[in-house]
Design an enzyme around this catalytic site. Structure first.
Site, PDB file in Angstrom:
ATOM      1  CB  CYS A 117      65.746 -22.868 -48.394  1.00 49.79           C
ATOM      2  SG  CYS A 117      66.857 -23.771 -47.348  1.00 49.79           S
ATOM      3  CD  GLU A 118      63.072 -30.025 -47.922  1.00 51.68           C
ATOM      4  OE1 GLU A 118      61.902 -29.972 -48.349  1.00 51.68           O
ATOM      5  OE2 GLU A 118      63.742 -31.066 -47.862  1.00 51.68           O
ATOM      6  CG  HIS A 119      68.054 -27.810 -46.085  1.00 54.01           C
ATOM      7  ND1 HIS A 119      68.854 -27.844 -47.205  1.00 54.01           N
ATOM      8  CD2 HIS A 119      67.456 -29.017 -46.019  1.00 54.01           C
ATOM      9  CE1 HIS A 119      68.748 -29.015 -47.784  1.00 54.01           C
ATOM     10  NE2 HIS A 119      67.907 -29.742 -47.096  1.00 54.01           N
ATOM     11  CG  HIS A 120      68.957 -22.678 -43.736  1.00 53.52           C
ATOM     12  ND1 HIS A 120      69.484 -23.308 -44.837  1.00 53.52           N
ATOM     13  CD2 HIS A 120      69.895 -22.814 -42.749  1.00 53.52           C
ATOM     14  CE1 HIS A 120      70.682 -23.802 -44.545  1.00 53.52           C
ATOM     15  NE2 HIS A 120      70.947 -23.519 -43.293  1.00 53.52           N
ATOM     16  CD  GLN A 160      67.810 -24.220 -57.735  1.00 48.26           C
ATOM     17  OE1 GLN A 160      68.220 -23.469 -56.845  1.00 48.26           O
ATOM     18  NE2 GLN A 160      68.283 -24.177 -58.956  1.00 48.26           N
ATOM     19  CG  HIS A 188      69.237 -21.430 -52.553  1.00 52.60           C
ATOM     20  ND1 HIS A 188      68.503 -22.488 -52.075  1.00 52.60           N
ATOM     21  CD2 HIS A 188      69.307 -21.584 -53.893  1.00 52.60           C
ATOM     22  CE1 HIS A 188      68.149 -23.270 -53.080  1.00 52.60           C
ATOM     23  NE2 HIS A 188      68.629 -22.748 -54.202  1.00 52.60           N
ATOM     24  CB  CYS A 190      69.914 -20.488 -46.600  1.00 52.90           C
ATOM     25  SG  CYS A 190      70.134 -21.602 -47.993  1.00 52.90           S
TER      26      CYS A 190
END
Ligand code: GTP
Ligand code: ZN
Length: 229
Positions: A117-120, A160, A188, A190
């Site tokens: 996941c590119e956010h976390h 995703q 996910h 996260c």
């Protein structure tokens, strides 16, 4: 998305992409805030190693203690594998094309995937189902190439939705098929190990291109992909 009676997510009601490729629509995979660098950059092992050492310091650890001394280098080697898709164009795997005259649907389901996941920068993992209807000349790619395509786009910092679109758009660009359907189901971390803390919840995304947008064709693909045949 709710789970079906057999435990699989019920994907029957998913709408596909609203438009056909080549009609001027800009897809999430090639523009806007979701865009990824188009020119691969070489992996900077030393840069990652330094960053991991700094990270350990920042969380209050002693990066020089016995157990952690090898960790920055180990993580750098591990990230090289996890982000290997940054240094390739995954669509190149589709160069293996065979003219075997097969014009009917080809479906590969339950292709395992692990992404970040590119956010976390936490993993998300699950399966991809990939299907296409070959061009009229019956051009198909090698079955393993579908899995390699999924893997190439998964091994990047991702969301995703973009992963799903990139797989579909690569198939459109390289095989010129009459239709494509891609469904990704993933959990996910996260959302499981932190934040909202909902382990077991799975996210389902789809990308549908070309003739696969027709209700009857999509229904056939869905029933094959989800095992309800
Ligand atoms: N659409 C989409 N969202 C994602 C994906 N992976 C993670 N997210 C979401 O990204 C969002 C980031 O929200 P922020 O509010 O900026 O970050 P946050 O405070 O850590 O959010 P929480 O996860 O709710 O604690 C969260 O809602 C995540 O669930 C993905 O692949 N697609
Ligand atoms: Zn996340």
């Amino acid at each position: 998305m709710t789970a079906g009676q057999d435990g699989r997510p019920d994907v029957s009601g998913i709408a596909g992409s609203p438009s056909e490729p080549g009609d001027g629509t800009t897809y999430a995979s090639d523009a806007g805030p979701l865009r990824q660098p188009s020119v691969p950059r070489p992996y900077d092992h030393d840069g990652v190693r330094r960053a991991v050492r700094d990270l350990l310091l920042a969380v209050g650890e002693d990066p020089d203690r016995d157990g952690l001394a090898g960790t920055p280098d180990r993580v750098a080697r591990s990230f090289a594998e996890i982000f290997a898709g940054m240094s390739e164009d995954p669509a190149d795997h589709l160069d293996a094309v065979f003219d075997i005259g097969h014009e009917e649907m080809v479906l590969a389901r339950d292709i395992p995937l692990y992404s970040m996941c590119e956010h976390h920068l936490l993993p998300f993992h699950g399966v991809a189902h990939v299907g296409y209807i070959p061009a009229e000349n019956g051009r198909v790619t090698g079955l393993s190439k579908l899995a390699r395509l999924v893997e190439g786009y998964a091994r990047r910092p991702q969301v995703q939705e973009r992963l799903t679109s990139q797989i579909a758009d690569a198939l459109v660009a390289r095989l010129q098929p009459r239709g494509v359907i891609v469904i990704v189901e993933a959990e996910h971390l996260c959302m499981s190990m932190r934040g909202v803390r909902k382990p077991g919840s799975r996210t389902v995304t789809s990308a549908v291109r070309g003739t696969m947008r027709r209700a009857a064709t999509r229904a056939e693909a869905m029933s094959l992909l989800t095992g309800r045949v």
